[in-house]
Design an enzyme around this catalytic site. Sequence first.
Site, PDB file in Angstrom:
ATOM      1  N   GLN A 258     -11.614   7.050  -5.357  1.00 40.25           N
ATOM      2  CA  GLN A 258     -12.250   7.552  -4.137  1.00 40.25           C
ATOM      3  C   GLN A 258     -13.592   8.184  -4.508  1.00 40.25           C
ATOM      4  OE1 GLN A 258     -11.503   7.088  -1.027  1.00 40.25           O
ATOM      5  NE2 GLN A 258      -9.385   6.292  -1.114  1.00 40.25           N
TER       6      GLN A 258
ATOM      7  N   CYS B 188     -11.140 -29.126   5.701  1.00 39.22           N
ATOM      8  CA  CYS B 188      -9.921 -28.315   5.529  1.00 39.22           C
ATOM      9  C   CYS B 188      -8.655 -29.171   5.549  1.00 39.22           C
ATOM     10  CB  CYS B 188      -9.865 -27.266   6.637  1.00 39.22           C
ATOM     11  SG  CYS B 188      -8.358 -26.262   6.585  1.00 39.22           S
TER      12      CYS B 188
ATOM     13  N   ASP C 297       0.857  -1.183   0.000  1.00 40.06           N
ATOM     14  CA  ASP C 297       0.000   0.000   0.000  1.00 40.06           C
ATOM     15  C   ASP C 297       0.898   1.239   0.000  1.00 40.06           C
ATOM     16  OD1 ASP C 297       0.929   0.206   2.583  1.00 40.06           O
ATOM     17  OD2 ASP C 297      -0.980  -0.238   3.531  1.00 40.06           O
ATOM     18  N   SER C 298       0.285   2.402  -0.064  1.00 39.67           N
ATOM     19  CA  SER C 298       1.069   3.639  -0.209  1.00 39.67           C
ATOM     20  C   SER C 298       1.540   4.186   1.129  1.00 39.67           C
ATOM     21  CB  SER C 298       0.207   4.699  -0.881  1.00 39.67           C
ATOM     22  OG  SER C 298      -0.842   5.087  -0.003  1.00 39.67           O
ATOM     23  N   GLY C 299       1.011   3.653   2.201  1.00 39.60           N
ATOM     24  CA  GLY C 299       1.287   4.205   3.517  1.00 39.60           C
ATOM     25  C   GLY C 299       0.241   5.208   3.952  1.00 39.60           C
TER      26      GLY C 299
ATOM     27  N   ASP D 186      -7.430  -7.732   0.034  1.00 36.49           N
ATOM     28  CA  ASP D 186      -6.551  -7.962   1.186  1.00 36.49           C
ATOM     29  C   ASP D 186      -7.347  -7.624   2.423  1.00 36.49           C
ATOM     30  OD1 ASP D 186      -6.251  -4.886   0.930  1.00 36.49           O
ATOM     31  OD2 ASP D 186      -5.289  -5.388   2.837  1.00 36.49           O
TER      32      ASP D 186
ATOM     33  N   CYS E 255      -5.557 -28.161   6.219  1.00 29.92           N
ATOM     34  CA  CYS E 255      -4.430 -27.553   6.953  1.00 29.92           C
ATOM     35  C   CYS E 255      -3.948 -28.476   8.071  1.00 29.92           C
ATOM     36  CB  CYS E 255      -4.814 -26.176   7.494  1.00 29.92           C
ATOM     37  SG  CYS E 255      -5.642 -26.221   9.094  1.00 29.92           S
TER      38      CYS E 255
ATOM     39  N   GLY F 291     -11.529   3.654   0.256  1.00 26.89           N
ATOM     40  CA  GLY F 291     -12.546   4.389   1.002  1.00 26.89           C
ATOM     41  C   GLY F 291     -13.786   3.588   1.316  1.00 26.89           C
TER      42      GLY F 291
ATOM     43  N   HIS G 264      -4.754 -22.016   9.648  1.00 26.82           N
ATOM     44  CA  HIS G 264      -6.068 -22.500   9.214  1.00 26.82           C
ATOM     45  C   HIS G 264      -6.882 -21.390   8.544  1.00 26.82           C
ATOM     46  CE1 HIS G 264     -10.084 -24.098   9.077  1.00 26.82           C
ATOM     47  NE2 HIS G 264     -10.463 -22.960   9.630  1.00 26.82           N
TER      48      HIS G 264
ATOM     49  N   ASP H 192      -3.033   8.171  -1.742  1.00 26.58           N
ATOM     50  CA  ASP H 192      -4.353   8.800  -1.786  1.00 26.58           C
ATOM     51  C   ASP H 192      -4.757   9.199  -0.382  1.00 26.58           C
ATOM     52  OD1 ASP H 192      -4.743   6.295  -0.671  1.00 26.58           O
ATOM     53  OD2 ASP H 192      -6.711   6.015  -1.583  1.00 26.58           O
TER      54      ASP H 192
ATOM     55  N   CYS I  91      -6.368 -28.918  11.091  1.00 28.45           N
ATOM     56  CA  CYS I  91      -7.582 -29.706  10.877  1.00 28.45           C
ATOM     57  C   CYS I  91      -7.291 -31.171  10.586  1.00 28.45           C
ATOM     58  CB  CYS I  91      -8.410 -29.094   9.753  1.00 28.45           C
ATOM     59  SG  CYS I  91      -9.084 -27.480  10.211  1.00 28.45           S
TER      60      CYS I  91
END
Lengths: 373, 373
Positions: free
Chosen positions: B188, B303, B91-93, B265, B305, B215, B334, B145, B308
């Site tokens: 935005q 699952c 991300d841009s921070g 994300d 993993c 946003g 998991h 942004d 599980c």
Amino acid sequence: MSFSWDCAATDGRARAGTLHTAHGDVETPVFMPVGTAGTVKAMTADAVRATGARMILGNTYHLMLRPGADRVAALGGLHRMIDWPGPILTDSGGFQVMSLAGLRKLDEGGVTFRSHVDGSAHRLTPESSIAIQEKLDATVSMALDECTKFPATGEQASDSMALSMRWAARSRAAFLPRPGYGLFGIVQGSTLRDLRLASVDALTAIGFEGYAIGGLAVGEGQETMFGVLDYTVPALPADRPRYLMGVGTPDDLIGAVARGIDMFDCVIPTRAGRTARAYTSRGVFNLRNARFADDPRPLDAACPCPLCTRHARAYLHHLFRCEEMLGPMLLTWHNVQYYQDFMHGLREAIVRGNLEAHAAAVRARWGEGDDPP
Amino acid sequence: MSFSWDCAATDGRARAGTLHTAHGDVETPVFMPVGTAGTVKAMTADAVRATGARMILGNTYHLMLRPGADRVAALGGLHRMIDWPGPILTDSGGFQVMSLAGLRKLDEGGVTFRSHVDGSAHRLTPESSIAIQEKLDATVSMALDECTKFPATGEQASDSMALSMRWAARSRAAFLPRPGYGLFGIVQGSTLRDLRLASVDALTAIGFEGYAIGGLAVGEGQETMFGVLDYTVPALPADRPRYLMGVGTPDDLIGAVARGIDMFDCVIPTRAGRTARAYTSRGVFNLRNARFADDPRPLDAACPCPLCTRHARAYLHHLFRCEEMLGPMLLTWHNVQYYQDFMHGLREAIVRGNLEAHAAAVRARWGEGDDPP
């Protein structure tokens, strides 16, 4: 199959051998990572295996309180619960209980104590300790003993040892023999030769699948500890495994292996891993030190663990600085890997018959310290 | 190679495709686990890979403060530092900085702020954000942004959007084109249709390798968020990937994928993993709940993993009760596995052309809840 140990090679008093158990074979000398409450802290069982570790330790005191022995049994035993099909040794719970100080009361029958978790009252006797360890499905159970405080007067040490020997007999009687499972007795007697040898006699008269030496690494110092081993170990049966409880630093391990010890456990590598202390072929480093902030080198170029093969010291420093869980995860893995590789090196040296030279070379590398950046 | 996205199948507005990058291909729709400070919290990079995750996110704000962009660059970039050769989006921070409230000051040029770590002063501009992301070696960089606060008046939303568009143009100018690397602009305009569409026009006039929608998921509610997607997504170029930032729950993901979003994300699966909240095919469980203390079943039988396939719910409950690090480690694994498998299921359904039926079946299983013990 029967629980047994056989000797592959000796070098002086040092021994290389194999422990045969219901849960597989283990080459000795062996270091068992400590899985206190059903987990080697900050490691998955897969990661523990990946280090080459083949046997781990569980703490009866912690497991009897949480999740409880019946619950572990209902889940199929400790091996299944924690995904560790290999051998597991459990302590008797005595050591932790004795450490509770004001919270416990000792008598001939056993020890009554209050849980550090919720203050609830519990009682541990030789019989109940063995029953709990059976429910946990421990490959190796330990007899309940009193870890004699240090320093102790001769009378205190004698009375304490005698109590432990009576408890050892009761532990033996309570232990249900199962193929490939074993019960170890624990030698006490503080730092007094006569008491230690009397304790060995008492235990060997009872007969155990292995013999532990307890009451050491409790403040007496390395030299004194080695002195006790010097006269105690030769008195133990040659055909049974010998276990030095709660020891120790890599340097302790060299000295104890040279004196004929086969098995060890200690929280050092795992605890150090959570506090940024790294055990390496060049000695011990504290990764919080600012000198690592820009260090692009692997922690230990000689180490095959994921931390050393894939990351810079600077990254590990960063993780600890940010209190990211991955710091303890990676460094614990490394430290356990270091201990396993270190023990493997000692075993190979015994087989080759050059333990002394190998140990000298290992110590020399520790002494060199880190390369300049 | 050029950074590109191509479409393999559509189902309504939903799209299945492949993102081609300098660090490998990624099938979309994709969920990127969040690696805030250079680690997906409580997971090794190997564990992240084992879940099937192929792209992760790093936070510029955290990394610029610790360990610092120059330090990451000196270590060979983020991929090498953290052992993640696959694509990384940073991300841009801006989002974190804007969240600092009293600690930051916005002007036309950029934003001045104080570090939450040590109070030191920093300034982030479109140019410096892009330069930092270049030093981190981000596969996908994000334009700086202003994440418009919610709720905002029409004037606030308009002014904020206009500023973000001026910053987007400056970010584009500052970005060094490199084969297989991309820069995304961020739409935005709060919850106002005209502003959102004007923002899309402004960004497409500049031209980016992908388009993010920012946003949202800031308190407006799922229905409103979906409403914004309904009119915004169709206005975006069909041949570029679309990324909905910071979203969301599995149910959010279904709705957003159905509306044509390709990338996501969110900290939900990792944060939940540290707080005993499990995402499963039967809904969300809190593993601290006493009803799990004796539950021998796998957390989620569907699952693959390690948690599980190898452990009982009772063991996970025990680990959280004892505050053992392995609890967060296994449950984060998991949850990330669940999110990856869940996204894979959505993609397969798009390819088959039955996303709606698949989503209905998934939601029905959530609604069933847990089987009785």
